[in-house]
Each structure stands twice: as C-alpha cells, then as structure tokens.
Design a protein around this motif. Sequence first.
Motif, short mmCIF file in Angstrom:
data_model
loop_
_atom_site.label_atom_id
_atom_site.label_comp_id
_atom_site.label_asym_id
_atom_site.label_seq_id
_atom_site.Cartn_x
_atom_site.Cartn_y
_atom_site.Cartn_z
N ILE A 35 -48.82 15.87 66.55
CA ILE A 35 -49.32 15.24 67.77
C ILE A 35 -48.51 14.04 68.24
O ILE A 35 -48.53 13.71 69.41
N ARG A 36 -47.82 13.38 67.34
CA ARG A 36 -47.02 12.19 67.67
C ARG A 36 -45.79 12.13 66.77
O ARG A 36 -45.70 11.29 65.89
N PRO A 37 -44.84 13.03 66.96
CA PRO A 37 -43.70 13.09 66.04
C PRO A 37 -42.84 11.83 66.01
O PRO A 37 -42.07 11.64 65.08
N ASP A 38 -43.00 10.96 67.00
CA ASP A 38 -42.20 9.74 67.06
C ASP A 38 -42.77 8.62 66.19
O ASP A 38 -42.10 7.61 65.96
N VAL A 39 -43.98 8.76 65.69
CA VAL A 39 -44.59 7.72 64.88
C VAL A 39 -43.84 7.60 63.55
O VAL A 39 -43.56 8.61 62.89
N GLU A 40 -43.52 6.37 63.18
CA GLU A 40 -42.86 6.12 61.90
C GLU A 40 -43.92 6.16 60.79
O GLU A 40 -44.96 5.51 60.90
N ILE A 41 -43.65 6.93 59.75
CA ILE A 41 -44.57 7.03 58.62
C ILE A 41 -43.90 6.42 57.40
O ILE A 41 -42.82 6.84 56.99
N ILE A 42 -44.58 5.40 56.85
CA ILE A 42 -44.07 4.70 55.68
C ILE A 42 -45.05 4.91 54.53
O ILE A 42 -46.24 4.61 54.65
N ALA A 43 -44.55 5.44 53.44
CA ALA A 43 -45.36 5.64 52.23
C ALA A 43 -45.21 4.41 51.35
O ALA A 43 -44.14 3.80 51.31
N VAL A 44 -46.28 4.06 50.63
CA VAL A 44 -46.23 2.93 49.71
C VAL A 44 -46.84 3.33 48.38
O VAL A 44 -47.87 3.99 48.34
N GLN A 45 -46.16 2.95 47.30
CA GLN A 45 -46.65 3.21 45.95
C GLN A 45 -46.56 1.93 45.13
O GLN A 45 -45.76 1.03 45.41
N ALA A 46 -47.40 1.88 44.11
CA ALA A 46 -47.31 0.80 43.13
C ALA A 46 -45.99 0.97 42.39
O ALA A 46 -45.64 2.10 41.99
N GLU A 47 -45.25 -0.11 42.20
CA GLU A 47 -43.95 0.04 41.52
C GLU A 47 -44.12 0.52 40.09
O GLU A 47 -43.20 1.10 39.53
N ARG A 48 -45.30 0.32 39.50
CA ARG A 48 -45.55 0.77 38.12
C ARG A 48 -46.12 2.18 38.07
O ARG A 48 -46.47 2.67 36.98
N ALA A 49 -46.19 2.85 39.21
CA ALA A 49 -46.65 4.24 39.29
C ALA A 49 -46.05 4.84 40.55
O ALA A 49 -46.71 4.97 41.57
N ALA A 50 -44.78 5.21 40.48
CA ALA A 50 -44.06 5.60 41.70
C ALA A 50 -43.39 6.97 41.61
O ALA A 50 -42.18 7.10 41.85
N ASP A 72 -56.11 2.06 40.96
CA ASP A 72 -56.55 3.34 40.40
C ASP A 72 -56.18 4.54 41.27
O ASP A 72 -55.79 5.59 40.76
N GLY A 73 -56.31 4.41 42.58
CA GLY A 73 -56.00 5.52 43.48
C GLY A 73 -54.53 5.88 43.55
O GLY A 73 -54.17 6.92 44.07
N LEU A 74 -53.68 5.02 43.02
CA LEU A 74 -52.24 5.28 43.00
C LEU A 74 -51.74 5.60 41.60
O LEU A 74 -50.56 5.90 41.42
N ALA A 75 -52.61 5.52 40.63
CA ALA A 75 -52.21 5.63 39.21
C ALA A 75 -52.03 7.08 38.80
O ALA A 75 -52.83 7.64 38.06
N THR A 76 -50.97 7.67 39.28
CA THR A 76 -50.64 9.03 38.87
C THR A 76 -49.20 9.05 38.39
O THR A 76 -48.36 8.30 38.89
N LYS A 77 -48.95 9.90 37.43
CA LYS A 77 -47.59 10.01 36.88
C LYS A 77 -46.77 11.09 37.57
O LYS A 77 -45.58 11.18 37.34
N GLN A 78 -47.41 11.91 38.41
CA GLN A 78 -46.65 13.00 39.01
C GLN A 78 -46.93 13.15 40.49
O GLN A 78 -48.00 12.83 40.98
N THR A 79 -45.92 13.64 41.17
CA THR A 79 -46.06 14.01 42.57
C THR A 79 -46.57 15.45 42.59
O THR A 79 -46.06 16.31 41.88
#
Length: 165
Positions: A35-50, A72-79
């Motif tokens: 719907i808005r392909p021009d919008v910039e999307i920036i992902a952010v992760q905890a540096e200790r779980a990236a 806790d919501g970012l605490a994953t070891k895998q993509t």
Amino acid sequence: YALEIGEDLPDVDVIIVPVGGGSGLAGVVLTMRAIRPDVEIIAVQAERAAPMVASLRSGEPETVESADTFADGLATKQTFEIPFGIVKGQVDDVVTVSEDEMKEGVRTALETTHNVAEGAAAAAYAAAEKLKGRLAGKRVVLVHTGQNIDRDTLRWALGLFDAYA
C-alpha cells in the motif's frame, strides 16, 4: 497494525519495528510494500539477541549463540525461515540497541506517551533516539509492541533499583 498505520497515517515516512524471529516485521513489510512502497522500514533488535541482523547480512536465516536480553519479545536465537523469506531485500535498515538504550526507551515511553513499554517496545524508542539525526523532519511511527513488563523489571528500568532480577 501495519494496515492501520497505512490507513490512519497516509503521510508516514518511516516505520521502526522491533524484531524477534521476524513475523511482525514480515507483516509490516507485506502490508506497507503493497500500500505504501515508499515508506522506509527499519528493523530493530537487541544487540544481545540479533539473529535478524546476522540473517540480513548473510542472506540466509541465521541462529546466534545467545539471546540474553531483558527484552523478552526480542529474546530469540534464530530468525524464522518463512518471515525471513518475506523481509529479505525489503527492509531498508536494521539497527541494534543495547540493554541500556532499551532501558532508557522504557523511561522515554513512560515520560512521553504515558504508556508502559516492555523491552521489545522500548527497542523502537531506543532506535529512534539512536537515529534521531537521520529521522529529523520525517513522520516516524514506532511500533509499540507490548506493555507486558513485570514490576521488578519496570522498577529496574526506571532506576528505582540497580540490579535486574
């Protein structure tokens, strides 16, 4: 929520999305690129779980050794494989934030929006602060992914005691 962002904020320039395994980011990518392909999307992760950072750099879903973060919501070891297939090549940037930066993000969310932010949500605030020069003058949405922070962690983030339990 990405559809609501696109409908309610048609002039948004940037969306900052906290990322664990990648499914939330995949939803934002699918929706906004349609719907808005021009919008910039920036992902952010905890540096200790990236794992997403490692995955985007290598081009393949990666697993990292540790996910030792209070976010806790970012605490994953895998993509996750399926979301990675969706976001690969579709994310404009990915940044990491430290535990201290997320801790400050908890405080910023409370002070500026009067909302409690768990570590994952605080990551978006921390990323915005980290990128503030680049974001100046832009309409930026921070995905506030949750408020499920326990009392002790909130007290720690607010500086009411030093040791994280």
